[in-house]
Design a protein around this motif. Structure first.
Motif, mmCIF file in Angstrom:
data_model
loop_
_atom_site.group_PDB
_atom_site.id
_atom_site.type_symbol
_atom_site.label_atom_id
_atom_site.label_comp_id
_atom_site.label_asym_id
_atom_site.label_seq_id
_atom_site.Cartn_x
_atom_site.Cartn_y
_atom_site.Cartn_z
ATOM 1 N N PRO A 1 0.838 -1.192 0.000
ATOM 2 C CA PRO A 1 0.000 0.000 0.000
ATOM 3 C C PRO A 1 0.880 1.251 0.000
ATOM 4 O O PRO A 1 1.929 1.290 0.628
ATOM 5 C CB PRO A 1 -0.799 -0.087 1.302
ATOM 6 C CG PRO A 1 -0.675 -1.490 1.741
ATOM 7 C CD PRO A 1 0.552 -2.050 1.118
ATOM 8 N N THR A 2 0.472 2.239 -0.743
ATOM 9 C CA THR A 2 1.272 3.452 -0.853
ATOM 10 C C THR A 2 1.246 4.237 0.444
ATOM 11 O O THR A 2 0.422 4.014 1.315
ATOM 12 C CB THR A 2 0.732 4.336 -1.993
ATOM 13 O OG1 THR A 2 -0.620 4.656 -1.686
ATOM 14 C CG2 THR A 2 0.795 3.621 -3.318
ATOM 15 N N THR A 3 2.157 5.165 0.551
ATOM 16 C CA THR A 3 2.249 5.966 1.770
ATOM 17 C C THR A 3 0.987 6.786 2.019
ATOM 18 O O THR A 3 0.591 6.906 3.168
ATOM 19 C CB THR A 3 3.467 6.898 1.710
ATOM 20 O OG1 THR A 3 4.327 6.521 0.667
ATOM 21 C CG2 THR A 3 4.220 6.874 2.991
ATOM 22 N N PRO A 4 0.352 7.364 1.003
ATOM 23 C CA PRO A 4 -0.889 8.094 1.310
ATOM 24 C C PRO A 4 -1.948 7.204 1.942
ATOM 25 O O PRO A 4 -2.657 7.633 2.851
ATOM 26 C CB PRO A 4 -1.348 8.617 -0.046
ATOM 27 C CG PRO A 4 -0.123 8.716 -0.854
ATOM 28 C CD PRO A 4 0.766 7.599 -0.378
ATOM 29 N N THR A 5 -2.037 5.958 1.502
ATOM 30 C CA THR A 5 -3.014 5.040 2.089
ATOM 31 C C THR A 5 -2.692 4.803 3.558
ATOM 32 O O THR A 5 -3.580 4.807 4.408
ATOM 33 C CB THR A 5 -3.001 3.702 1.330
ATOM 34 O OG1 THR A 5 -3.212 3.958 -0.046
ATOM 35 C CG2 THR A 5 -4.056 2.770 1.854
ATOM 36 N N LYS A 6 -1.410 4.601 3.847
ATOM 37 C CA LYS A 6 -1.021 4.391 5.235
ATOM 38 C C LYS A 6 -1.307 5.627 6.068
ATOM 39 O O LYS A 6 -1.764 5.530 7.203
ATOM 40 C CB LYS A 6 0.466 4.048 5.319
ATOM 41 C CG LYS A 6 0.797 2.678 4.807
ATOM 42 C CD LYS A 6 2.280 2.422 4.918
ATOM 43 C CE LYS A 6 2.630 1.071 4.351
ATOM 44 N NZ LYS A 6 4.083 0.840 4.364
ATOM 45 N N ARG A 7 -1.023 6.807 5.502
ATOM 46 C CA ARG A 7 -1.279 8.038 6.265
ATOM 47 C C ARG A 7 -2.759 8.209 6.563
ATOM 48 O O ARG A 7 -3.135 8.587 7.670
ATOM 49 C CB ARG A 7 -0.756 9.251 5.489
ATOM 50 C CG ARG A 7 0.709 9.490 5.666
ATOM 51 C CD ARG A 7 1.072 10.887 5.249
ATOM 52 N NE ARG A 7 0.900 11.129 3.841
ATOM 53 C CZ ARG A 7 1.870 11.079 2.934
ATOM 54 N NH1 ARG A 7 3.083 10.787 3.304
ATOM 55 N NH2 ARG A 7 1.622 11.329 1.675
ATOM 56 N N VAL A 8 -3.600 7.934 5.604
ATOM 57 C CA VAL A 8 -5.042 8.073 5.821
ATOM 58 C C VAL A 8 -5.529 7.027 6.811
ATOM 59 O O VAL A 8 -6.284 7.333 7.737
ATOM 60 C CB VAL A 8 -5.809 7.964 4.483
ATOM 61 C CG1 VAL A 8 -7.302 7.880 4.716
ATOM 62 C CG2 VAL A 8 -5.483 9.128 3.581
ATOM 63 N N LEU A 9 -5.078 5.789 6.664
ATOM 64 C CA LEU A 9 -5.542 4.715 7.526
ATOM 65 C C LEU A 9 -5.087 4.923 8.972
ATOM 66 O O LEU A 9 -5.888 4.797 9.906
ATOM 67 C CB LEU A 9 -5.036 3.368 7.001
ATOM 68 C CG LEU A 9 -5.502 2.141 7.764
ATOM 69 C CD1 LEU A 9 -7.007 1.990 7.631
ATOM 70 C CD2 LEU A 9 -4.798 0.911 7.254
ATOM 71 N N GLY B 1 -8.476 11.769 3.536
ATOM 72 C CA GLY B 1 -8.629 11.283 2.167
ATOM 73 C C GLY B 1 -8.685 12.428 1.164
ATOM 74 O O GLY B 1 -8.045 12.375 0.106
ATOM 75 N N GLU C 1 -5.133 13.968 0.881
ATOM 76 C CA GLU C 1 -4.223 13.154 0.074
ATOM 77 C C GLU C 1 -4.623 13.173 -1.399
ATOM 78 O O GLU C 1 -3.764 13.170 -2.277
ATOM 79 C CB GLU C 1 -4.183 11.720 0.603
ATOM 80 C CG GLU C 1 -3.496 11.594 1.932
ATOM 81 C CD GLU C 1 -2.063 12.076 1.916
ATOM 82 O OE1 GLU C 1 -1.338 11.800 0.933
ATOM 83 O OE2 GLU C 1 -1.656 12.738 2.881
#
Length: 190
Positions: free
Chosen positions: A25-33, A76, A79
């Motif tokens: 998973p990309t970093t934006p996904t990790k940041r949002v999650l 979300g 990002e």
């Protein structure tokens, strides 16, 4: 058919391409999650200390859900704006635009067209302020971490002494103790 078999044989003889790697998973996904989960935990904690907890036993769950929804929507949108603008993740304008969009969406669901305007302004202001404060706090913490030791002002009553100052202080304490002890002996003799 012979030509079809020949093409199949040619394909068999060609080296196989390496398998495609599994994409993390990309970093934006990790940041949002991560931010969404953290907001849910904070919301649950706020619900646990709420004064309405006794009347409504499921209030921590409601708080946690609402915090997670708001944080997920805001992060979300932020990002999405960052990826669309092709900017860095610490750009404050991403927070402003993401706050406007997420506030408009949640405000429209909650309070109609006028709610969309109010919520978008509030989300943009709060998101930009928290993003700016977070980046400033990060810089201060990194600066603080790079220091070797804490330097206290001269007037502060608690001082960190080096070996020389510590030896001087102990010698002074022994001198004062000896004077006081000797003074007590003189008083007892008279």
């Amino acid at each position: 058919m012979a030509s079809g078999d020949q093409k199949f044989q040619e394909r068999k003889n060609q080296p196989l391409s390496p398998p495609t790697p599994i994409v993390e998973p990309t970093t934006p996904t990790k940041r949002v999650l991560i931010t969404t989960l953290l907001a849910g935990v904070i919301g649950g904690g706020a619900g646990l200390v709420s004064k309405h907890r006794k009347a409504y036993p499921n209030i921590p769950t409601i708080y946690a859900t609402n915090f997670a929804i708001v944080a997920g929507c805001y992060c979300g949108a932020r990002e999405f704006v960052r990826i669309t603008r092709r900017s860095e993740h610490d750009d404050v304008l991403n927070s402003t635009i993401g706050g406007l969009f997420s506030g408009a969406l949640l405000g429209r669901l909650q309070g109609g067209p006028y709610g969309a305007l109010r919520y978008s302004v509030i989300f943009a202001a709060m998101g930009t302020a928290s993003n700016y404060a977070g980046h400033k706090a990060k810089a201060v913490l990194e600066n603080f971490r790079n220091k070797d030791s804490i330097k206290l002002p001269e007037w502060f009553p608690i001082q960190i002494l080096d070996e020389e100052a510590l030896a001087k202080k102990k010698a002074q304490e022994h001198k004062i103790f000896a004077e006081r002890s000797f003074g007590r002996l003189n008083k007892e003799e008279t």
